[in-house]
Design a protein around this motif. Structure first.
Motif, mmCIF file in Angstrom:
data_model
loop_
_atom_site.group_PDB
_atom_site.id
_atom_site.type_symbol
_atom_site.label_atom_id
_atom_site.label_comp_id
_atom_site.label_asym_id
_atom_site.label_seq_id
_atom_site.Cartn_x
_atom_site.Cartn_y
_atom_site.Cartn_z
ATOM 1 N N VAL A 6 41.361 46.162 41.717
ATOM 2 C CA VAL A 6 40.401 46.102 40.622
ATOM 3 C C VAL A 6 40.654 47.281 39.691
ATOM 4 N N LEU A 7 40.898 46.977 38.420
ATOM 5 C CA LEU A 7 40.953 48.012 37.391
ATOM 6 C C LEU A 7 39.555 48.121 36.814
ATOM 7 N N ARG A 8 38.990 49.325 36.847
ATOM 8 C CA ARG A 8 37.616 49.494 36.392
ATOM 9 C C ARG A 8 37.520 50.709 35.486
ATOM 10 N N TYR A 9 36.861 50.525 34.361
ATOM 11 C CA TYR A 9 36.597 51.611 33.425
ATOM 12 C C TYR A 9 35.093 51.714 33.247
ATOM 13 N N GLN A 10 34.578 52.934 33.318
ATOM 14 C CA GLN A 10 33.149 53.159 33.075
ATOM 15 C C GLN A 10 33.019 54.465 32.317
ATOM 16 N N ASP A 11 32.285 54.423 31.205
ATOM 17 C CA ASP A 11 32.080 55.650 30.450
ATOM 18 C C ASP A 11 30.651 56.148 30.629
ATOM 19 N N THR A 12 30.368 57.299 30.063
ATOM 20 C CA THR A 12 29.048 57.911 30.229
ATOM 21 C C THR A 12 27.953 57.167 29.479
ATOM 22 N N ALA A 13 28.329 56.329 28.492
ATOM 23 C CA ALA A 13 27.339 55.562 27.732
ATOM 24 C C ALA A 13 26.956 54.265 28.441
ATOM 25 N N GLY A 14 27.616 53.972 29.570
ATOM 26 C CA GLY A 14 27.270 52.779 30.332
ATOM 27 C C GLY A 14 28.196 51.598 30.142
ATOM 28 N N LEU A 15 29.235 51.743 29.306
ATOM 29 C CA LEU A 15 30.198 50.657 29.127
ATOM 30 C C LEU A 15 31.017 50.498 30.405
ATOM 31 N N VAL A 16 31.091 49.276 30.909
ATOM 32 C CA VAL A 16 31.884 48.987 32.107
ATOM 33 C C VAL A 16 32.824 47.831 31.794
ATOM 34 N N ALA A 17 34.110 48.035 32.073
ATOM 35 C CA ALA A 17 35.118 46.973 31.924
ATOM 36 C C ALA A 17 35.825 46.863 33.260
ATOM 37 N N GLU A 43 45.737 30.214 28.610
ATOM 38 C CA GLU A 43 44.898 31.081 27.782
ATOM 39 C C GLU A 43 43.429 30.936 28.146
ATOM 40 N N GLN A 44 43.045 29.765 28.608
ATOM 41 C CA GLN A 44 41.649 29.535 28.986
ATOM 42 C C GLN A 44 41.349 30.083 30.370
ATOM 43 N N GLY A 45 42.349 30.468 31.125
ATOM 44 C CA GLY A 45 42.154 30.970 32.486
ATOM 45 C C GLY A 45 42.368 32.465 32.566
ATOM 46 N N TYR A 46 43.469 32.847 33.202
ATOM 47 C CA TYR A 46 43.763 34.268 33.430
ATOM 48 C C TYR A 46 43.877 35.052 32.139
ATOM 49 N N TYR A 47 44.527 34.456 31.149
ATOM 50 C CA TYR A 47 44.735 35.168 29.896
ATOM 51 C C TYR A 47 43.411 35.522 29.226
ATOM 52 N N LEU A 48 42.424 34.653 29.351
ATOM 53 C CA LEU A 48 41.111 34.915 28.767
ATOM 54 C C LEU A 48 40.466 36.141 29.409
ATOM 55 N N SER A 49 40.580 36.271 30.731
ATOM 56 C CA SER A 49 39.995 37.438 31.400
ATOM 57 C C SER A 49 40.705 38.717 30.966
ATOM 58 N N LEU A 50 42.015 38.651 30.724
ATOM 59 C CA LEU A 50 42.736 39.812 30.205
ATOM 60 C C LEU A 50 42.259 40.173 28.805
ATOM 61 N N ALA A 51 42.041 39.165 27.973
ATOM 62 C CA ALA A 51 41.579 39.409 26.605
ATOM 63 C C ALA A 51 40.187 40.041 26.601
ATOM 64 N N VAL A 52 39.306 39.567 27.460
ATOM 65 C CA VAL A 52 37.954 40.142 27.543
ATOM 66 C C VAL A 52 38.034 41.596 27.986
ATOM 67 N N PHE A 53 38.849 41.884 29.006
ATOM 68 C CA PHE A 53 39.024 43.258 29.495
ATOM 69 C C PHE A 53 39.557 44.155 28.379
ATOM 70 N N LYS A 54 40.568 43.677 27.664
ATOM 71 C CA LYS A 54 41.163 44.441 26.570
ATOM 72 C C LYS A 54 40.142 44.701 25.463
#
Length: 95
Positions: A6-17, A43-54
């Motif tokens: 799991v790649l996870r990003y969380q900042d101090t403002a509460g943004l979580v990706a 694009e509707q499957g795995y690629y979509l989740s990558l786009a949302v993360f990006k």
């Protein structure tokens, strides 16, 4: 047995990706890196989740970015305190 990471990003403002990188996603990332263009179904499957993360990561505030055309040589563009942008080559550290 683990099935991915799991790649996870969380900042101090509460943004979580978060992105689950399964073997299927990893294979797709390698194919994209080799120039592969995904189909509409992909694009509707795995690629979509990558786009949302990006897009989530893109909405986070940042002061520097790393640029690379080869995936091996990196350049850092950083915003200085006075607002100037400074670009420098990232050198590999020798241990």
């Amino acid at each position: 047995m683990p099935t991915g990471l799991v790649l996870r990003y969380q900042d101090t403002a509460g943004l979580v990706a978060e992105l689950l990188v399964s073997l299927d996603v990893f294979e797709m990332l390698q194919r994209l890196n080799d120039g592969y263009r995904p189909s509409v179904e992909e694009e509707q499957g795995y690629y979509l989740s990558l786009a949302v993360f990006k897009n989530l990561l893109g909405s986070a505030p940042y002061q520097e970015v790393l640029l690379s055309t080869s995936g091996h040589d990196f350049y850092r563009v950083a915003r200085q305190a006075d607002g100037r942008l400074e670009m420098s080559r990232v050198r590999e550290e020798v241990a």
